[in-house]
Motif scaffolding. Structure first.
Motif, PDB file in Angstrom:
ATOM      1  N   SER A 146      36.290  35.067  57.196  1.00  0.00           N
ATOM      2  CA  SER A 146      36.825  35.048  56.124  1.00  0.00           C
ATOM      3  C   SER A 146      36.481  34.131  54.893  1.00  0.00           C
ATOM      4  O   SER A 146      36.467  34.509  53.807  1.00  0.00           O
ATOM      5  CB  SER A 146      38.398  34.668  56.548  1.00  0.00           C
ATOM      6  OG  SER A 146      39.372  34.642  55.471  1.00  0.00           O
ATOM      7  N   LEU A 147      36.107  33.013  55.493  1.00  0.00           N
ATOM      8  CA  LEU A 147      35.398  31.970  54.442  1.00  0.00           C
ATOM      9  C   LEU A 147      34.119  32.812  53.683  1.00  0.00           C
ATOM     10  O   LEU A 147      34.100  32.578  52.515  1.00  0.00           O
ATOM     11  CB  LEU A 147      35.010  30.826  55.124  1.00  0.00           C
ATOM     12  CG  LEU A 147      34.710  29.724  54.440  1.00  0.00           C
ATOM     13  CD1 LEU A 147      35.688  28.987  53.483  1.00  0.00           C
ATOM     14  CD2 LEU A 147      34.356  28.380  55.345  1.00  0.00           C
ATOM     15  N   LEU A 148      33.363  33.408  54.713  1.00  0.00           N
ATOM     16  CA  LEU A 148      32.233  33.943  53.943  1.00  0.00           C
ATOM     17  C   LEU A 148      32.490  35.012  52.917  1.00  0.00           C
ATOM     18  O   LEU A 148      31.980  35.355  52.028  1.00  0.00           O
ATOM     19  CB  LEU A 148      31.262  34.618  55.177  1.00  0.00           C
ATOM     20  CG  LEU A 148      30.497  33.634  55.689  1.00  0.00           C
ATOM     21  CD1 LEU A 148      29.841  34.123  56.855  1.00  0.00           C
ATOM     22  CD2 LEU A 148      29.409  32.652  54.681  1.00  0.00           C
ATOM     23  N   SER A 149      33.538  35.848  53.272  1.00  0.00           N
ATOM     24  CA  SER A 149      34.223  36.944  52.534  1.00  0.00           C
ATOM     25  C   SER A 149      34.489  36.502  51.112  1.00  0.00           C
ATOM     26  O   SER A 149      34.289  36.977  50.174  1.00  0.00           O
ATOM     27  CB  SER A 149      35.310  37.865  53.225  1.00  0.00           C
ATOM     28  OG  SER A 149      34.757  38.228  54.442  1.00  0.00           O
ATOM     29  N   GLU A 150      35.261  35.435  51.238  1.00  0.00           N
ATOM     30  CA  GLU A 150      35.878  34.862  50.098  1.00  0.00           C
ATOM     31  C   GLU A 150      34.962  34.169  49.082  1.00  0.00           C
ATOM     32  O   GLU A 150      34.777  34.458  47.785  1.00  0.00           O
ATOM     33  CB  GLU A 150      36.951  33.725  50.270  1.00  0.00           C
ATOM     34  CG  GLU A 150      37.781  33.344  49.158  1.00  0.00           C
ATOM     35  CD  GLU A 150      38.981  32.551  49.550  1.00  0.00           C
ATOM     36  OE1 GLU A 150      39.415  31.831  48.980  1.00  0.00           O
ATOM     37  OE2 GLU A 150      39.441  32.837  50.743  1.00  0.00           O
ATOM     38  N   ILE A 151      33.782  33.424  49.826  1.00  0.00           N
ATOM     39  CA  ILE A 151      32.650  33.030  48.820  1.00  0.00           C
ATOM     40  C   ILE A 151      32.018  34.119  48.318  1.00  0.00           C
ATOM     41  O   ILE A 151      31.458  34.117  47.013  1.00  0.00           O
ATOM     42  CB  ILE A 151      31.930  31.875  49.839  1.00  0.00           C
ATOM     43  CG1 ILE A 151      32.695  30.959  50.023  1.00  0.00           C
ATOM     44  CG2 ILE A 151      30.572  31.629  49.116  1.00  0.00           C
ATOM     45  CD1 ILE A 151      31.972  29.974  51.081  1.00  0.00           C
ATOM     46  N   GLU A 196      37.996  40.955  42.899  1.00  0.00           N
ATOM     47  CA  GLU A 196      37.689  40.151  43.945  1.00  0.00           C
ATOM     48  C   GLU A 196      38.653  40.391  45.277  1.00  0.00           C
ATOM     49  O   GLU A 196      38.236  40.095  46.446  1.00  0.00           O
ATOM     50  CB  GLU A 196      37.844  38.485  43.664  1.00  0.00           C
ATOM     51  CG  GLU A 196      37.422  37.496  44.380  1.00  0.00           C
ATOM     52  CD  GLU A 196      38.786  36.892  45.177  1.00  0.00           C
ATOM     53  OE1 GLU A 196      38.399  36.537  46.274  1.00  0.00           O
ATOM     54  OE2 GLU A 196      39.764  37.029  44.636  1.00  0.00           O
ATOM     55  N   PHE A 197      39.815  40.457  44.814  1.00  0.00           N
ATOM     56  CA  PHE A 197      40.750  41.016  45.766  1.00  0.00           C
ATOM     57  C   PHE A 197      40.148  42.131  46.925  1.00  0.00           C
ATOM     58  O   PHE A 197      40.331  42.085  48.158  1.00  0.00           O
ATOM     59  CB  PHE A 197      42.002  41.060  45.241  1.00  0.00           C
ATOM     60  CG  PHE A 197      43.042  41.636  46.330  1.00  0.00           C
ATOM     61  CD1 PHE A 197      43.695  40.884  47.321  1.00  0.00           C
ATOM     62  CD2 PHE A 197      43.304  43.119  46.351  1.00  0.00           C
ATOM     63  CE1 PHE A 197      44.808  41.369  48.196  1.00  0.00           C
ATOM     64  CE2 PHE A 197      44.210  43.417  47.454  1.00  0.00           C
ATOM     65  CZ  PHE A 197      45.044  42.575  48.506  1.00  0.00           C
ATOM     66  N   ILE A 198      39.638  43.265  45.911  1.00  0.00           N
ATOM     67  CA  ILE A 198      39.261  44.449  46.844  1.00  0.00           C
ATOM     68  C   ILE A 198      37.868  44.058  47.674  1.00  0.00           C
ATOM     69  O   ILE A 198      37.673  44.598  48.849  1.00  0.00           O
ATOM     70  CB  ILE A 198      39.163  45.293  45.560  1.00  0.00           C
ATOM     71  CG1 ILE A 198      40.443  45.681  45.123  1.00  0.00           C
ATOM     72  CG2 ILE A 198      38.209  46.733  46.332  1.00  0.00           C
ATOM     73  CD1 ILE A 198      40.426  46.833  43.929  1.00  0.00           C
ATOM     74  N   VAL A 199      37.056  43.278  46.932  1.00  0.00           N
ATOM     75  CA  VAL A 199      35.768  42.838  47.581  1.00  0.00           C
ATOM     76  C   VAL A 199      36.092  42.361  48.895  1.00  0.00           C
ATOM     77  O   VAL A 199      35.470  42.426  50.023  1.00  0.00           O
ATOM     78  CB  VAL A 199      34.661  42.459  46.736  1.00  0.00           C
ATOM     79  CG1 VAL A 199      33.685  42.069  47.472  1.00  0.00           C
ATOM     80  CG2 VAL A 199      34.316  43.480  45.591  1.00  0.00           C
ATOM     81  N   SER A 200      36.855  41.155  48.730  1.00  0.00           N
ATOM     82  CA  SER A 200      37.330  40.247  49.771  1.00  0.00           C
ATOM     83  C   SER A 200      37.975  41.095  50.929  1.00  0.00           C
ATOM     84  O   SER A 200      37.711  40.918  52.145  1.00  0.00           O
ATOM     85  CB  SER A 200      38.123  39.227  49.252  1.00  0.00           C
ATOM     86  OG  SER A 200      38.275  38.366  50.450  1.00  0.00           O
ATOM     87  N   GLY A 201      38.751  41.825  50.584  1.00  0.00           N
ATOM     88  CA  GLY A 201      39.525  42.774  51.454  1.00  0.00           C
ATOM     89  C   GLY A 201      38.546  43.680  52.178  1.00  0.00           C
ATOM     90  O   GLY A 201      38.280  43.824  53.510  1.00  0.00           O
ATOM     91  N   VAL A 202      37.522  44.290  51.642  1.00  0.00           N
ATOM     92  CA  VAL A 202      36.589  45.268  52.208  1.00  0.00           C
ATOM     93  C   VAL A 202      35.716  44.550  52.964  1.00  0.00           C
ATOM     94  O   VAL A 202      35.219  44.689  54.243  1.00  0.00           O
ATOM     95  CB  VAL A 202      35.978  46.003  51.160  1.00  0.00           C
ATOM     96  CG1 VAL A 202      34.558  46.511  51.720  1.00  0.00           C
ATOM     97  CG2 VAL A 202      36.488  47.033  50.358  1.00  0.00           C
ATOM     98  N   LEU A 203      35.298  43.521  52.685  1.00  0.00           N
ATOM     99  CA  LEU A 203      34.206  42.404  53.607  1.00  0.00           C
ATOM    100  C   LEU A 203      34.922  41.851  54.722  1.00  0.00           C
ATOM    101  O   LEU A 203      34.513  41.710  55.915  1.00  0.00           O
ATOM    102  CB  LEU A 203      33.997  41.143  52.666  1.00  0.00           C
ATOM    103  CG  LEU A 203      32.706  41.568  51.717  1.00  0.00           C
ATOM    104  CD1 LEU A 203      32.463  40.328  51.063  1.00  0.00           C
ATOM    105  CD2 LEU A 203      31.527  41.733  52.450  1.00  0.00           C
ATOM    106  N   HIS A 204      36.470  41.362  54.507  1.00  0.00           N
ATOM    107  CA  HIS A 204      36.999  41.084  55.722  1.00  0.00           C
ATOM    108  C   HIS A 204      37.018  42.188  56.918  1.00  0.00           C
ATOM    109  O   HIS A 204      36.840  41.857  58.017  1.00  0.00           O
ATOM    110  CB  HIS A 204      38.448  40.825  55.444  1.00  0.00           C
ATOM    111  CG  HIS A 204      38.939  39.605  55.083  1.00  0.00           C
ATOM    112  ND1 HIS A 204      38.326  38.934  53.827  1.00  0.00           N
ATOM    113  CD2 HIS A 204      39.325  38.480  55.817  1.00  0.00           C
ATOM    114  CE1 HIS A 204      38.785  37.693  53.666  1.00  0.00           C
ATOM    115  NE2 HIS A 204      39.588  37.442  54.898  1.00  0.00           N
ATOM    116  N   LEU A 205      37.318  43.597  56.518  1.00  0.00           N
ATOM    117  CA  LEU A 205      37.329  44.702  57.341  1.00  0.00           C
ATOM    118  C   LEU A 205      35.879  44.912  57.933  1.00  0.00           C
ATOM    119  O   LEU A 205      35.830  45.312  58.965  1.00  0.00           O
ATOM    120  CB  LEU A 205      37.942  45.899  56.509  1.00  0.00           C
ATOM    121  CG  LEU A 205      39.791  45.789  56.091  1.00  0.00           C
ATOM    122  CD1 LEU A 205      40.025  47.022  55.411  1.00  0.00           C
ATOM    123  CD2 LEU A 205      40.312  45.304  57.218  1.00  0.00           C
TER     124      LEU A 205
END
Length: 162
Positions: A65-70, A82-91
């Motif tokens: 999650s930390l990596l996804s946010e960064i 940023e919200f969408i990219v972070s969500g996709v990376l989390h998944l």
């Protein structure tokens, strides 16, 4: 930011275990014939699921999650993107690692990643500053949930004599 991740894991871990216990009570037990057998299976499976899933949610989920946010903050300029990219990376982090091992585990880790993402975003939108003491105190949530359900199982065994 890391303290918020610990708090998010402390909240989403027990929620995941409770939901998983409700939908998959006692995966190795016989089919339940009554509501009482179902509830008994749910009560005993929740602490077990929490005990095994929470360390993964806290460590693997927190790091990814930390990596996804960064990563999402570095590659996007707009908050919505940023919200969408972070969500996709989390998944992707949630499903990718475990899909290689077992598709069923991949689906479960995808659900845990989604729950972690939603919890983390909720905490982020509160715009609070989280401190180490709050992060450490939040670890009482999964411990308390585990103790609560184990206590209920103990009381149930005392009443039924099993």
């Amino acid at each position: 930011m890391i303290y918020r991740k610990i708090i998010a894991a402390s909240i989403s871990g027990p929620i995941f275990a409770i939901l998983f216990g409700l939908f998959v009570p006692g995966p190795t037990s016989l089919p339940d014939n009554s509501i009482w057998q179902y509830l008994s299976s749910v009560l005993i499976s929740i602490p077990a699921y929490l005990m095994y899933s929470f360390p993964f949610i806290l460590i693997y989920g927190g790091i990814t999650s930390l990596l996804s946010e960064i990563i999402s903050r570095r590659i996007t300029k707009h908050q919505k993107a940023e919200f969408i990219v972070s969500g996709v990376l989390h998944l992707a982090f949630g499903a990718g690692f475990f899909l290689l091992l077992n598709p069923y585990a991949g689906i479960l880790s995808l659900a845990a990643a989604f729950l972690f993402f939603v919890t983390d975003r909720y905490l982020q939108n509160k715009r609070a500053s989280y401190r180490l003491t709050q992060a450490l105190m939040s670890l009482e949530i999964p411990i308390g949930v585990w103790i609560l359900f184990m206590g209920i199982v103990y009381l149930q065994s005392m009443v039924t004599g099993n």
